[in-house]
Write a protein that holds these residues in place. Structure first.
Motif, PDB file in Angstrom:
ATOM      1  N   SER A  35       1.993  11.676  -0.715  1.00 31.19           N
ATOM      2  CA  SER A  35       0.991  11.270   0.268  1.00 31.19           C
ATOM      3  C   SER A  35      -0.396  11.775  -0.115  1.00 31.19           C
ATOM      4  CB  SER A  35       1.361  11.785   1.663  1.00 31.19           C
ATOM      5  OG  SER A  35       2.459  11.092   2.189  1.00 31.19           O
ATOM      6  N   THR A  38      -1.665   9.582  -2.899  1.00 31.71           N
ATOM      7  CA  THR A  38      -2.105   8.256  -2.463  1.00 31.71           C
ATOM      8  C   THR A  38      -3.186   8.338  -1.390  1.00 31.71           C
ATOM      9  OG1 THR A  38      -0.423   8.081  -0.706  1.00 31.71           O
ATOM     10  CG2 THR A  38       0.191   7.305  -2.922  1.00 31.71           C
ATOM     11  N   CYS A  39      -3.338   9.532  -0.790  1.00 33.29           N
ATOM     12  CA  CYS A  39      -4.295   9.724   0.323  1.00 33.29           C
ATOM     13  C   CYS A  39      -3.976   8.793   1.484  1.00 33.29           C
ATOM     14  CB  CYS A  39      -5.738   9.530  -0.131  1.00 33.29           C
ATOM     15  SG  CYS A  39      -6.291  10.765  -1.312  1.00 33.29           S
ATOM     16  N   ASP A  40      -2.697   8.719   1.861  1.00 33.99           N
ATOM     17  CA  ASP A  40      -2.315   7.895   3.001  1.00 33.99           C
ATOM     18  C   ASP A  40      -2.574   8.643   4.306  1.00 33.99           C
ATOM     19  OD1 ASP A  40      -0.269   9.735   3.295  1.00 33.99           O
ATOM     20  OD2 ASP A  40       1.315   8.408   2.585  1.00 33.99           O
ATOM     21  N   SER A  41      -2.168   8.057   5.425  1.00 34.51           N
ATOM     22  CA  SER A  41      -2.459   8.642   6.735  1.00 34.51           C
ATOM     23  C   SER A  41      -1.780   9.989   6.930  1.00 34.51           C
ATOM     24  CB  SER A  41      -2.039   7.683   7.849  1.00 34.51           C
ATOM     25  OG  SER A  41      -0.645   7.393   7.758  1.00 34.51           O
ATOM     26  N   VAL A  44      -4.049  12.547   5.336  1.00 28.19           N
ATOM     27  CA  VAL A  44      -5.232  12.777   6.174  1.00 28.19           C
ATOM     28  C   VAL A  44      -4.866  13.648   7.365  1.00 28.19           C
ATOM     29  CG1 VAL A  44      -6.918  11.660   7.683  1.00 28.19           C
ATOM     30  CG2 VAL A  44      -6.399  10.661   5.442  1.00 28.19           C
ATOM     31  N   TYR A  87      -9.791   8.709   5.129  1.00 33.34           N
ATOM     32  CA  TYR A  87      -9.554   8.382   3.721  1.00 33.34           C
ATOM     33  C   TYR A  87     -10.849   8.435   2.909  1.00 33.34           C
ATOM     34  CZ  TYR A  87      -8.698   5.631  -0.478  1.00 33.34           C
ATOM     35  OH  TYR A  87      -8.636   5.227  -1.785  1.00 33.34           O
ATOM     36  N   ASP A  88     -11.910   7.872   3.478  1.00 33.75           N
ATOM     37  CA  ASP A  88     -13.161   7.718   2.737  1.00 33.75           C
ATOM     38  C   ASP A  88     -13.821   9.033   2.352  1.00 33.75           C
ATOM     39  OD1 ASP A  88     -13.001   4.920   2.906  1.00 33.75           O
ATOM     40  OD2 ASP A  88     -13.873   4.947   4.901  1.00 33.75           O
ATOM     41  N   ILE A  90     -12.100  12.312   2.433  1.00 37.27           N
ATOM     42  CA  ILE A  90     -11.091  13.367   2.472  1.00 37.27           C
ATOM     43  C   ILE A  90     -11.476  14.574   1.615  1.00 37.27           C
ATOM     44  CG2 ILE A  90      -9.669  12.450   0.572  1.00 37.27           C
ATOM     45  CD1 ILE A  90      -7.201  13.253   2.273  1.00 37.27           C
ATOM     46  N   GLU A 206      -0.682   0.359   6.324  1.00 34.73           N
ATOM     47  CA  GLU A 206      -2.060   0.839   6.421  1.00 34.73           C
ATOM     48  C   GLU A 206      -3.052  -0.107   5.743  1.00 34.73           C
ATOM     49  OE1 GLU A 206      -2.061   4.865   4.964  1.00 34.73           O
ATOM     50  OE2 GLU A 206      -0.566   5.505   6.423  1.00 34.73           O
ATOM     51  N   ARG A 208      -3.169  -1.077   2.783  1.00 36.11           N
ATOM     52  CA  ARG A 208      -3.511  -0.632   1.436  1.00 36.11           C
ATOM     53  C   ARG A 208      -2.713  -1.451   0.432  1.00 36.11           C
ATOM     54  NH1 ARG A 208      -4.380   4.920   0.895  1.00 36.11           N
ATOM     55  NH2 ARG A 208      -4.440   4.496  -1.354  1.00 36.11           N
ATOM     56  N   LYS A 254     -10.630   1.144  -1.534  1.00 36.27           N
ATOM     57  CA  LYS A 254      -9.478   2.053  -1.474  1.00 36.27           C
ATOM     58  C   LYS A 254      -8.684   1.913  -2.771  1.00 36.27           C
ATOM     59  CE  LYS A 254      -8.795   2.306   3.539  1.00 36.27           C
ATOM     60  NZ  LYS A 254     -10.102   1.757   3.903  1.00 36.27           N
TER      61      LYS A 254
END
Length: 303
Positions: A35, A38-41, A44, A87-88, A90, A206, A208, A254
Motif C-alpha cells: 500500500s 502504491t500510495c493507496d487509501s 494515506v 495521495y497528491d 503524501i 479508487e 487508479r 497518479k
C-alpha cells in the motif's frame, strides 16, 4: 484503453483461480508495504493515523506528567493543526517530526538540558548506591531510594522527549513511497498472488489505473517483453504499451502500477535474469509508472 485494461485484469484474476479470493484478504505487514508503494487509501490512512496516535498518547499520560503540561498542550495543538495528507501530497508527511520539533525547539532544548542534569545525578546516585565506596547499609538504602526516584523522573522525561518520534515516517516507509520498483518474495503459499490481485481491485475502486501480468503464462523462449504483448493480443511493442500507461498516469496525475506475479512460474525461468533489468530500465524512464513483481524465495539466486 481503460476498458481494455479492466477487461485484461479481470481475465488475469480469473486465471489465478483458487489462488485468489477477493472475499478473503488479511491485512498483513506485506499488504501495508505494498500500500505504501502504491500510495493507496490504506497508505494515506496509515500515515495520517500517526497524528491521531500522538494526540491519543498525549491524552493518556497521567498525573506524573503534570510538570510538562505546557509542552504537552502545545505539542497536541500543533499536531491538531497539521492537515491530513492525501495521495497528491503524501510526501509532506516526511517533514512532520521536524516541523513539530522546530516549532517547539525552545521547549525541547530545555527538556534536553534537564535530562543531561538528571543523567549526571543518576550516575552519582548509582555509584553511591551500588558502588563499593559506601559500606553502611542504611546509607546505601537511602542512596538506592534516591537513585530509583531519579530514574523514574528520567524515564518520564525520556517518554516526553520521544513523543515527536510518533510522527516520524520511518526510512523504509519513505523508500517504499518513493521507489519505482518493488520486489515481493516469499515461500510458496504465503499469499503473494492474493496480495497483488487484491491491490488491483483496491486501486480499481479508487479509480487508479493498474495492470497485472502472470509469469505462468509465458511459455516460450522469446524475450519476456514480447511475450507480454503477445499474450495480451496487442499489436505493439512493450515500450508502446508503457507509453500508453504513462499517458494515463499523466492525465490522472497518479502513478500507474504494473504488477508481474510469480516470475518463477515462467516456463524458461532464466529469461527473467536477462530481461527483468531491461523491463526495469523501461519503467524507470517513465515518470508515472511503478513496477511490483513477485517470486518465490528459492528463485532469488537466478535473478
Amino acid at each position: 484503453t481503460m476498458e481494455w485494461i479492466n477487461s485484461h485484469n479481470e481475465r488475469m484474476l480469473n486465471t489465478l483461480g483458487v489462488r485468489y479470493n477477493y472475499d478473503f484478504n488479511v491485512n498483513t505487514d506485506s499488504s501495508l508495504k505494498l500500500s505504501l508503494f502504491t500510495c493507496d487509501s490504506e497508505a494515506v490512512s496509515y500515515i495520517n493515523s500517526k497524528k491521531r496516535e500522538l494526540t491519543e498518547k498525549i491524552d493518556s499520560l497521567g498525573w506524573k506528567y503534570k510538570k510538562y503540561n505546557d509542552y504537552l498542550n502545545k505539542l497536541k495543538k500543533l499536531v491538531l493543526g497539521i492537515d491530513d495528507v492525501i495521495y497528491d501530497n503524501i510526501t509532506e508527511s516526511f517533514n512532520w517530526k521536524n516541523i513539530a520539533e522546530d516549532e517547539l525547539r525552545t521547549y525541547i532544548d530545555g527538556l534536553k538540558k534537564e535530562r543531561e542534569k538528571l543523567e549526571i545525578e543518576l550516575e552519582k546516585a548509582h555509584k553511591k548506591a551500588f558502588g563499593r565506596e559506601v559500606e553502611k547499609i542504611s546509607v546505601k538504602n537511602d542512596a538506592k531510594s534516591e537513585y530509583f526516584e531519579l530514574k523514574n523522573k528520567a524515564d518520564i522525561l525520556l517518554n516526553v522527549l520521544d513523543l515527536t518520534s510518533v510522527l516520524e515516517i520511518e526510512e523504509h516507509e519513505k523508500n517504499l513511497i518513493d521507489s519505482k520498483v518493488l520486489a515481493v518474495t516469499g515461500e510458496a503459499g504465503i499469499g503473494k498472488s492474493q496480495l497483488f490481485a487484491n491491490e488491483v481491485k483496491v486501486l480499481g475502486r479508487e479509480k487508479r489505473c493498474s495492470i497485472i501480468f502472470l509469469g505462468g503464462l509465458y511459455n516460450t523462449n522469446e524475450p519476456i517483453a514480447n511475450q507480454i504483448v503477445k499474450e495480451c493480443s496487442l499489436d505493439c511493442s512493450f515500450e508502446y504499451l508503457l507509453s500508453l500507461l504513462e499517458t494515463i498516469g499523466a492525465e490522472t496525475d497518479k502513478d500507474v502500477i504494473i504488477f508481474i506475479d510469480a516470475l518463477n512460474e515462467t516456463w524458461n525461468k532464466n529469461l527473467w535474469e536477462v530481461y527483468l533489468p531491461t523491463i526495469i530500465s523501461y519503467v524507470e524512464q517513465f515518470k508515472n509508472i511503478k513496477l511490483a513483481f513477485s517470486y518465490r524465495t528459492e528463485y532469488k539466486e537466478i535473478l
